[in-house]
Design a protein around this motif. Structure first.
Motif, PDB file in Angstrom:
ATOM      1  N   UNK A  29       0.855  -1.187   0.000  1.00 45.77           N
ATOM      2  CA  UNK A  29       0.000   0.000   0.000  1.00 45.77           C
ATOM      3  C   UNK A  29       0.893   1.239   0.000  1.00 45.77           C
ATOM      4  N   UNK A  30       0.879   1.983  -1.083  1.00 48.54           N
ATOM      5  CA  UNK A  30       1.677   3.206  -1.170  1.00 48.54           C
ATOM      6  C   UNK A  30       0.797   4.394  -0.804  1.00 48.54           C
ATOM      7  N   UNK A  31       1.089   4.999   0.326  1.00 53.53           N
ATOM      8  CA  UNK A  31       0.343   6.156   0.815  1.00 53.53           C
ATOM      9  C   UNK A  31       1.288   7.347   0.836  1.00 53.53           C
ATOM     10  N   UNK A  32       0.863   8.444   0.248  1.00 57.47           N
ATOM     11  CA  UNK A  32       1.702   9.641   0.204  1.00 57.47           C
ATOM     12  C   UNK A  32       1.931  10.181   1.608  1.00 57.47           C
ATOM     13  N   UNK A  33       3.118  10.753   1.810  1.00 55.72           N
ATOM     14  CA  UNK A  33       3.428  11.354   3.097  1.00 55.72           C
ATOM     15  C   UNK A  33       2.665  12.670   3.250  1.00 55.72           C
ATOM     16  N   UNK A  34       2.097  12.915   4.430  1.00 51.87           N
ATOM     17  CA  UNK A  34       1.427  14.211   4.651  1.00 51.87           C
ATOM     18  C   UNK A  34       2.427  15.355   4.554  1.00 51.87           C
ATOM     19  N   UNK A  35       1.929  16.543   4.322  1.00 48.92           N
ATOM     20  CA  UNK A  35       2.803  17.707   4.219  1.00 48.92           C
ATOM     21  C   UNK A  35       3.435  17.991   5.577  1.00 48.92           C
ATOM     22  N   UNK A  36       4.676  18.512   5.582  1.00 51.34           N
ATOM     23  CA  UNK A  36       5.332  18.835   6.857  1.00 51.34           C
ATOM     24  C   UNK A  36       4.544  19.891   7.630  1.00 51.34           C
ATOM     25  N   UNK A  37       4.777  19.897   8.919  1.00 43.01           N
ATOM     26  CA  UNK A  37       4.096  20.862   9.783  1.00 43.01           C
ATOM     27  C   UNK A  37       4.600  22.267   9.475  1.00 43.01           C
TER      28      UNK A  37
ATOM     29  N   UNK B 168       4.463  25.407  19.696  1.00 45.28           N
ATOM     30  CA  UNK B 168       3.487  24.731  20.546  1.00 45.28           C
ATOM     31  C   UNK B 168       2.091  24.771  19.923  1.00 45.28           C
ATOM     32  N   UNK B 169       1.667  25.942  19.432  1.00 43.79           N
ATOM     33  CA  UNK B 169       0.327  26.074  18.859  1.00 43.79           C
ATOM     34  C   UNK B 169       0.192  25.253  17.585  1.00 43.79           C
ATOM     35  N   UNK B 170       1.235  25.229  16.755  1.00 40.52           N
ATOM     36  CA  UNK B 170       1.181  24.441  15.524  1.00 40.52           C
ATOM     37  C   UNK B 170       1.066  22.946  15.834  1.00 40.52           C
ATOM     38  N   UNK B 171       1.780  22.480  16.851  1.00 43.14           N
ATOM     39  CA  UNK B 171       1.702  21.057  17.222  1.00 43.14           C
ATOM     40  C   UNK B 171       0.333  20.691  17.774  1.00 43.14           C
ATOM     41  N   UNK B 172      -0.234  21.554  18.601  1.00 43.02           N
ATOM     42  CA  UNK B 172      -1.502  21.226  19.254  1.00 43.02           C
ATOM     43  C   UNK B 172      -2.659  21.155  18.257  1.00 43.02           C
ATOM     44  N   UNK B 173      -2.608  21.933  17.189  1.00 34.96           N
ATOM     45  CA  UNK B 173      -3.724  21.925  16.242  1.00 34.96           C
ATOM     46  C   UNK B 173      -3.384  21.169  14.962  1.00 34.96           C
ATOM     47  N   UNK B 174      -2.361  20.318  14.996  1.00 41.29           N
ATOM     48  CA  UNK B 174      -1.949  19.545  13.832  1.00 41.29           C
ATOM     49  C   UNK B 174      -2.966  18.441  13.550  1.00 41.29           C
ATOM     50  N   UNK B 175      -3.773  18.534  12.471  1.00 39.19           N
ATOM     51  CA  UNK B 175      -4.786  17.500  12.223  1.00 39.19           C
ATOM     52  C   UNK B 175      -4.172  16.155  11.860  1.00 39.19           C
ATOM     53  N   UNK B 176      -3.005  16.146  11.240  1.00 41.92           N
ATOM     54  CA  UNK B 176      -2.357  14.885  10.871  1.00 41.92           C
ATOM     55  C   UNK B 176      -2.003  14.090  12.120  1.00 41.92           C
ATOM     56  N   UNK B 177      -1.422  14.751  13.111  1.00 40.81           N
ATOM     57  CA  UNK B 177      -1.050  14.053  14.345  1.00 40.81           C
ATOM     58  C   UNK B 177      -2.278  13.509  15.075  1.00 40.81           C
TER      59      UNK B 177
END
Length: 416
Positions: A95-103, A114-123
């Motif tokens: 299964x080849x799944x594309x990598x999500x875009x970097x934060x 901190x704010x970018x990490x807390x609202x990261x939908x990928x994580x």
């Protein structure tokens, strides 16, 4: 066919249309699916304990100083866990799944991170994957293990059904969230290309000024200084006249170089009269006879005009230097919300994007503004380059000068 080549063929089939059919006795592909399902439980249990406990502590301590940073660190670990699971699914399930875009950090500093990490939908989606994966691993492990000893005749079909669920989970929760995320990644790449192009253009302008007009003006100043000294000494002879005449020639050459440099930055004819006359002027300076045809009922935005002008300019330079053509043509027209141009010559062909003629740079520049670049150049010719960019009207739409239909305007170029 060796086992490794069989596995490679099976992986290609998986990522494309269909999986190889299950069969007994067990083949290499089935063993990979069985191994994947058996590893689900220990790996899922470890991830659940580490990530969920980490996130729970972060949420519980969020009222304190260390809570939110601990939660952000847990979400960072969730991203790493998702990367591990994508690699495992790619290696074992095909299964080849594309990598999500970097934060992306919109603000610098600790609080921006901190704010970018807390609202990261990928994580957060990866954390959900870890939570769901544990009960699924608890279910699949005993089922597969039991079938491996007492139900092996049906094991290939059972492994296929269970691993299909795993494939759906990986694609649903570990792939990029939507087309918007992939589009953001493309725009980030395009922004890098635009920045590099702008920096290269600034270096070119600086080099041209330093090596051309600036050097001539320095020589002019020195010549006029010597002539002034001789005049002050009362030596108004032929030597002084020759020095003034030479300085006059240097002034004309410097002015010509400055005009050429200004034309390279943004030609005045393009600003004043539009694409039709500007492209006709380009054709007139080309060493190959060029026919221009501009069919536009109104002028596009200045930025779009500049992109089209400099694209045609570089293509015509390639025609003159590399094509050995007897004639060429330039056509520009509008199709709905796109502006298209086509440059064609009857030369020897064989042009390539990686051939060192600047085609790759043109393709990158057009791609940076949502444009397209297509090259058709078989050996022996002809060469046809088709490009398109988005149509954007001028800010003063309906009030500015219009570019008339230039169809049939022929410029037969001769060297100046």
């Amino acid at each position: 066919m060796t086992e490794s080549s069989q596995l490679a063929a099976d992986a290609d089939a998986t990522d494309g249309v269909s999986l190889p059919p299950p069969r007994s006795p067990l083949d290499a592909w089935t063993w990979r699916e069985i191994g994947y399902l058996l590893v689900n439980l220990p790996l899922g249990l470890t991830a659940f304990v580490v990530l969920v406990v980490w996130l729970t502590l972060g949420i519980g301590l969020s009222v304190t100083v260390v809570g939110l940073p601990l939660l952000a660190a847990g979400l960072t670990a969730c991203r790493l866990y998702g990367k591990l699971e994508r690699a495992r699914a790619r290696a074992w399930l095909g299964v080849s799944v594309a990598e999500p875009s970097p934060l992306r950090l919109r603000e610098r500093g600790f609080f921006g991170w901190l704010w970018a990490r807390l609202k990261d939908p990928v994580a957060w989606r990866h954390a959900l994957f870890a939570v769901i994966r544990l009960p699924w691993g608890v279910f699949t492990f005993p089922v597969v293990l039991t079938a491996l000893f007492v139900g092996w005749p049906v094991l290939p079909w059972l492994a296929r059904w269970l691993s299909t669920v795993d494939r759906a989970m990986v694609r649903g929760l570990l792939s990029p969230s939507d087309e918007l995320e992939r589009r953001i990644a493309e725009l980030e790449s395009d922004r890098t290309a635009v920045t590099d192009t702008a920096a290269a253009d600034l270096r070119r302008i600086e080099r041209d000024l330093h090596d051309g007009a600036q050097a001539r003006l320095v020589a002019l100043a020195m010549g006029l200084g010597l002539a002034k000294e001789k005049l002050l000494e009362g030596q108004a002879d032929e030597t002084v006249a020759a020095m003034v005449d030479e300085a006059h020639g240097e002034v004309k050459l410097a002015l010509q170089e400055l005009r050429d440099l200004a034309r390279g930055i943004h030609p005045a004819i393009l600003t004043d009269r539009g694409l039709g006359p500007a492209l006709a002027s380009l054709a007139g300076r080309c060493t190959v006879p060029v026919t221009t045809s501009v069919d536009l009922t109104e002028r596009p935005a200045p930025a779009i005009e500049g992109i089209v002008y400099f694209t045609v300019s570089e293509l015509l330079q390639n025609v003159a230097k590399h094509s050995a053509a007897r004639g060429a043509s330039v056509e520009v027209w509008r199709s709905r919300d796109r502006l298209l141009l086509q440059v064609q010559d009857d030369g020897k062909g064989g042009a390539r994007l990686d051939g060192g003629s600047g085609m790759a740079g043109l393709a990158d520049r057009l791609g940076a503004v949502d444009g397209l670049f297509a090259l058709d150049s078989p050996t022996g010719g002809p060469t046809r380059v088709t490009a398109e960019v988005p149509w954007r009207p001028r800010p003063e739409a309906g009030t500015g000068p219009r570019t008339g239909r230039g169809r049939g305007a022929t410029s037969s170029a001769a060297p100046n």
